[in-house]
Design a protein around this motif. Structure first.
Motif, PDB file in Angstrom:
ATOM      1  N   ASP A  55       0.823  -1.212   0.000  1.00 39.75           N
ATOM      2  CA  ASP A  55       0.000   0.000   0.000  1.00 39.75           C
ATOM      3  C   ASP A  55       0.852   1.255   0.000  1.00 39.75           C
ATOM      4  OD1 ASP A  55      -2.554  -0.866  -0.251  1.00 39.75           O
ATOM      5  OD2 ASP A  55      -3.203  -0.419   1.798  1.00 39.75           O
ATOM      6  N   GLN A  56       1.908   1.254   0.846  1.00 39.76           N
ATOM      7  CA  GLN A  56       2.755   2.439   0.958  1.00 39.76           C
ATOM      8  C   GLN A  56       3.566   2.666  -0.315  1.00 39.76           C
ATOM      9  OE1 GLN A  56       2.669   4.570   3.413  1.00 39.76           O
ATOM     10  NE2 GLN A  56       4.225   5.912   2.499  1.00 39.76           N
ATOM     11  N   ILE A  57       4.156   1.596  -0.848  1.00 36.78           N
ATOM     12  CA  ILE A  57       4.956   1.727  -2.073  1.00 36.78           C
ATOM     13  C   ILE A  57       4.080   2.152  -3.243  1.00 36.78           C
ATOM     14  CG2 ILE A  57       6.344   0.446  -3.757  1.00 36.78           C
ATOM     15  CD1 ILE A  57       7.287  -1.308  -1.369  1.00 36.78           C
ATOM     16  N   LYS A  58       2.897   1.552  -3.352  1.00 32.64           N
ATOM     17  CA  LYS A  58       1.983   1.910  -4.426  1.00 32.64           C
ATOM     18  C   LYS A  58       1.576   3.374  -4.332  1.00 32.64           C
ATOM     19  CE  LYS A  58      -2.715   1.026  -6.060  1.00 32.64           C
ATOM     20  NZ  LYS A  58      -3.978   0.310  -5.785  1.00 32.64           N
ATOM     21  N   SER A  59       1.264   3.840  -3.121  1.00 35.30           N
ATOM     22  CA  SER A  59       0.882   5.246  -2.931  1.00 35.30           C
ATOM     23  C   SER A  59       2.026   6.172  -3.312  1.00 35.30           C
ATOM     24  CB  SER A  59       0.470   5.495  -1.473  1.00 35.30           C
ATOM     25  OG  SER A  59      -0.649   4.716  -1.121  1.00 35.30           O
ATOM     26  N   SER A  60       3.257   5.789  -2.935  1.00 37.41           N
ATOM     27  CA  SER A  60       4.425   6.616  -3.261  1.00 37.41           C
ATOM     28  C   SER A  60       4.660   6.671  -4.767  1.00 37.41           C
ATOM     29  CB  SER A  60       5.670   6.065  -2.552  1.00 37.41           C
ATOM     30  OG  SER A  60       5.496   6.073  -1.149  1.00 37.41           O
ATOM     31  N   LEU A  61       4.477   5.542  -5.444  1.00 36.69           N
ATOM     32  CA  LEU A  61       4.657   5.511  -6.896  1.00 36.69           C
ATOM     33  C   LEU A  61       3.596   6.349  -7.603  1.00 36.69           C
ATOM     34  CD1 LEU A  61       5.490   1.715  -7.469  1.00 36.69           C
ATOM     35  CD2 LEU A  61       7.088   3.643  -7.506  1.00 36.69           C
ATOM     36  N   LEU A  62       2.356   6.236  -7.129  1.00 33.96           N
ATOM     37  CA  LEU A  62       1.267   6.993  -7.758  1.00 33.96           C
ATOM     38  C   LEU A  62       1.395   8.490  -7.516  1.00 33.96           C
ATOM     39  CD1 LEU A  62      -1.813   4.684  -7.010  1.00 33.96           C
ATOM     40  CD2 LEU A  62      -0.620   4.983  -9.182  1.00 33.96           C
ATOM     41  N   ALA A  63       2.168   8.875  -6.493  1.00 35.06           N
ATOM     42  CA  ALA A  63       2.359  10.300  -6.200  1.00 35.06           C
ATOM     43  C   ALA A  63       3.331  10.949  -7.183  1.00 35.06           C
ATOM     44  CB  ALA A  63       2.862  10.478  -4.773  1.00 35.06           C
ATOM     45  N   THR A  64       4.044  10.123  -7.964  1.00 36.05           N
ATOM     46  CA  THR A  64       4.965  10.645  -8.972  1.00 36.05           C
ATOM     47  C   THR A  64       4.237  10.747 -10.312  1.00 36.05           C
ATOM     48  OG1 THR A  64       5.773   8.505  -9.774  1.00 36.05           O
ATOM     49  CG2 THR A  64       6.787   9.389  -7.767  1.00 36.05           C
ATOM     50  N   PRO A  65       4.766  11.525 -11.237  1.00 33.27           N
ATOM     51  CA  PRO A  65       4.122  11.633 -12.555  1.00 33.27           C
ATOM     52  C   PRO A  65       4.429  10.454 -13.482  1.00 33.27           C
ATOM     53  CG  PRO A  65       6.047  13.055 -12.461  1.00 33.27           C
ATOM     54  CD  PRO A  65       5.878  12.477 -11.080  1.00 33.27           C
ATOM     55  N   TYR A  66       5.221   9.488 -12.997  1.00 27.84           N
ATOM     56  CA  TYR A  66       5.673   8.405 -13.866  1.00 27.84           C
ATOM     57  C   TYR A  66       4.835   7.139 -13.753  1.00 27.84           C
ATOM     58  CZ  TYR A  66       9.686  11.522 -13.538  1.00 27.84           C
ATOM     59  OH  TYR A  66      10.489  12.625 -13.535  1.00 27.84           O
ATOM     60  N   PHE A  67       4.023   7.025 -12.731  1.00 31.24           N
ATOM     61  CA  PHE A  67       3.244   5.806 -12.506  1.00 31.24           C
ATOM     62  C   PHE A  67       1.754   6.118 -12.433  1.00 31.24           C
ATOM     63  CE2 PHE A  67       7.441   4.659 -11.012  1.00 31.24           C
ATOM     64  CZ  PHE A  67       7.589   3.341 -11.426  1.00 31.24           C
ATOM     65  N   HIS A  68       0.962   5.171 -12.892  1.00 34.61           N
ATOM     66  CA  HIS A  68      -0.493   5.284 -12.854  1.00 34.61           C
ATOM     67  C   HIS A  68      -1.069   3.980 -12.304  1.00 34.61           C
ATOM     68  CE1 HIS A  68      -0.068   8.959 -15.256  1.00 34.61           C
ATOM     69  NE2 HIS A  68       0.768   8.259 -16.027  1.00 34.61           N
ATOM     70  N   ASP A  69      -2.363   3.955 -12.047  1.00 38.51           N
ATOM     71  CA  ASP A  69      -3.007   2.782 -11.457  1.00 38.51           C
ATOM     72  C   ASP A  69      -3.182   1.705 -12.527  1.00 38.51           C
ATOM     73  OD1 ASP A  69      -4.189   1.092  -9.686  1.00 38.51           O
ATOM     74  OD2 ASP A  69      -6.034   2.232  -9.431  1.00 38.51           O
ATOM     75  N   ASN A  70      -2.059   1.021 -12.858  1.00 37.35           N
ATOM     76  CA  ASN A  70      -2.082   0.009 -13.913  1.00 37.35           C
ATOM     77  C   ASN A  70      -1.179  -1.165 -13.546  1.00 37.35           C
ATOM     78  OD1 ASN A  70       0.546   0.958 -14.345  1.00 37.35           O
ATOM     79  ND2 ASN A  70      -0.073   2.304 -16.021  1.00 37.35           N
ATOM     80  N   LEU A  71      -1.035  -2.111 -14.452  1.00 36.47           N
ATOM     81  CA  LEU A  71      -0.282  -3.333 -14.177  1.00 36.47           C
ATOM     82  C   LEU A  71       1.183  -3.072 -13.855  1.00 36.47           C
ATOM     83  CD1 LEU A  71      -1.734  -5.756 -16.899  1.00 36.47           C
ATOM     84  CD2 LEU A  71      -2.126  -5.829 -14.430  1.00 36.47           C
ATOM     85  N   ILE A  72       1.781  -2.073 -14.495  1.00 39.95           N
ATOM     86  CA  ILE A  72       3.195  -1.780 -14.236  1.00 39.95           C
ATOM     87  C   ILE A  72       3.399  -1.353 -12.789  1.00 39.95           C
ATOM     88  CG2 ILE A  72       5.101  -0.229 -14.810  1.00 39.95           C
ATOM     89  CD1 ILE A  72       4.057  -0.151 -17.672  1.00 39.95           C
ATOM     90  N   THR A  73       2.533  -0.491 -12.298  1.00 34.88           N
ATOM     91  CA  THR A  73       2.614  -0.043 -10.902  1.00 34.88           C
ATOM     92  C   THR A  73       2.349  -1.191  -9.948  1.00 34.88           C
ATOM     93  OG1 THR A  73       1.884   2.165 -11.547  1.00 34.88           O
ATOM     94  CG2 THR A  73       1.685   1.588  -9.217  1.00 34.88           C
ATOM     95  N   HIS A  74       1.325  -1.993 -10.241  1.00 37.56           N
ATOM     96  CA  HIS A  74       0.991  -3.126  -9.380  1.00 37.56           C
ATOM     97  C   HIS A  74       2.143  -4.129  -9.329  1.00 37.56           C
ATOM     98  CE1 HIS A  74      -3.405  -2.195 -10.738  1.00 37.56           C
ATOM     99  NE2 HIS A  74      -2.929  -1.292  -9.901  1.00 37.56           N
TER     100      HIS A  74
END
Length: 300
Positions: free
Chosen positions: A177-196
Motif C-alpha cells: 500500500d505504501q509503495i503503491k501510494s508513493s509511486l502513484l504520487a509521482t508523474p511516472y506511474f499510474h493505477d495500472n499493471l506496471i505499478t501493481h
C-alpha cells in the motif's frame, strides 16, 4: 456532483491468494522440504530426487491444504485489513503497519490448522513410504490430527505462525500500500499493471526477508513428531546448530516462491478491485444561492 473510487471487497484477497497459490505451490513444496531436512541437499538435487522417485505430480502434494490455508489465513487477514480501514486511519504508514499487524495476527490464528496440514503433506515427499502420513486432502488431514493427536495439535507452531503472519502481512500489505501510494504520487506511474507489478515485487522481497527465520521455525515445529522438541526455544537451539544461515535455510526458494506469489496475489486483487469492486461515494453539494448568506449575495 459525486466522486467515487473503487474499493476491494473483503473476500477478494482470499480469492486472489488461492489463484496465486495454485501457481506457485511446487516452489512452496521445495521450500518446506529444504527447511525440514537437516542435511545439505541442494535445490537442484532435490528436484531431481522428487521427479525420479515420485514423478512430476508429487510437486503438487498438499495443494488442497494450501488452498484451504489461503481460504482461512489469507481471506481473514486481507478481509480484516479492508474492513479495518473504516476504523483505523491508514493515511499514514504507521496506521498501515498497525492495521496490517493486527490483521496478520488474526489471520495467523485462523490459518494455523490448515498451515500445519499443508506443511505435513508437502513434507511427505521426502519421507520413506512407511513414514508418510498420506492425508487424502486438507480436510482429511485436519480430521485425522484431531482424532489421533488431539485438538491442541492442530495449533502446533501457532505462536510462530501467528508471529510470521504479523510480519508477512506488514511486509506484503502495508508495504505494498505504501509503495503503491508513493509511486502513484509521482508523474511516472499510474493505477495500472506496471505499478501493481513494481509495488508487489518490492513488497515480496521485504516480506521474505522479514519472515524467513520465523518460517523456518514454524515449519520445523509443525512437522515435528510428538515429543521431538520441548518447545520453541528447543527448536531455536536445534536450528542454531546449523549456524546463523540455518535460520534463512530455503531463502532462495522462499523468495522464488513468495516473490511471484505476492506479485500474482496483488495483480489478481487489483484486477478484481478494478472490475468487480464497489464504490464509496462522497457527495459534494453544489454551491447555490440558497447556501450563500443574504448579505453577500450579488444584487441585480
Amino acid at each position: 456532483m459525486t466522486t467515487a473510487e473503487k474499493h476491494a471487497r473483503w473476500y477478494f484477497g482470499g480469492i486472489a491468494s488461492v489463484g496465486a497459490a495454485c501457481t506457485t505451490h511446487p516452489l512452496d513444496l521445495l521450500k518446506v522440504t529444504l527447511q525440514t531436512q537437516q542435511g545439505k541437499l541442494s535445490i537442484i538435487k532435490l528436484v531431481q530426487k522428487v521427479i525420479r522417485e515420485q514423478g512430476v505430480l508429487a510437486f503438487y502434494n498438499g495443494l488442497s491444504a494450501s488452498i484451504l490455508r489461503q481460504l482461512t489465513y489469507s481471506t481473514t487477514r486481507f478481509g480484516a485489513y479492508e474492513l479495518g480501514k473504516d476504523y483505523i486511519n491508514t493515511d499514514t504508514f504507521g496506521g498501515k503497519i498497525a492495521l496490517a499487524g493486527l490483521s496478520g495476527m488474526i489471520g495467523g490464528i485462523f490459518g494455523t490448522p490448515a498451515d500445519m496440514i499443508n506443511v505435513r503433506m508437502q513434507n511427505d515427499v521426502k519421507l520413506p513410504p512407511e513414514l508418510r502420513r498420506n492425508y487424502r486432502c486438507g480436510s482429511d488431514g485436519i480430521v485425522k490430527v484431531y482424532r489421533t493427536e488431539g485438538f491442541r495439535k492442530l495449533f502446533a507452531g501457532g505462536s510462530t505462525a501467528t508471529l510470521r503472519g504479523i510480519f508477512m502481512t506488514i511486509g506484503q500489505i502495508a508495504f505494498y500500500d505504501q509503495i503503491k501510494s508513493s509511486l502513484l504520487a509521482t508523474p511516472y506511474f499510474h493505477d495500472n499493471l506496471i505499478t501493481h507489478f513494481t509495488a508487489s515485487l518490492m513488497a515480496g522481497t521485504i516480506a521474505t526477508t522479514l519472515t524467513q527465520p520465523m518460517d523456518v521455525l514454524k515449519t520445523r515445529s509443525m512437522n515435528a513428531k510428538p515429543g521431538e522438541y520441548k518447545g520453541l526455544w528447543d527448536i531455536v537451539l536445534h536450528t542454531a546448530k546449523l549456524g546463523p544461515l540455518g535460520f534463512f535455510k530455503g531463502y532462495v526458494p522462499a523468495f522464488v516462491r513468495l516473490g511471484p506469489q505476492t506479485i500474482l496475489t496483488f495483480m489478481f486483487l487489483e484486477q478484481l478491485r478494478l472490475n468487480f469492486g464497489y464504490e464509496k461515494k462522497s457527495t459534494i453539494r453544489p454551491v447555490s444561492s440558497a447556501n450563500i448568506p443574504a448579505a453577500t449575495r450579488p444584487t441585480m
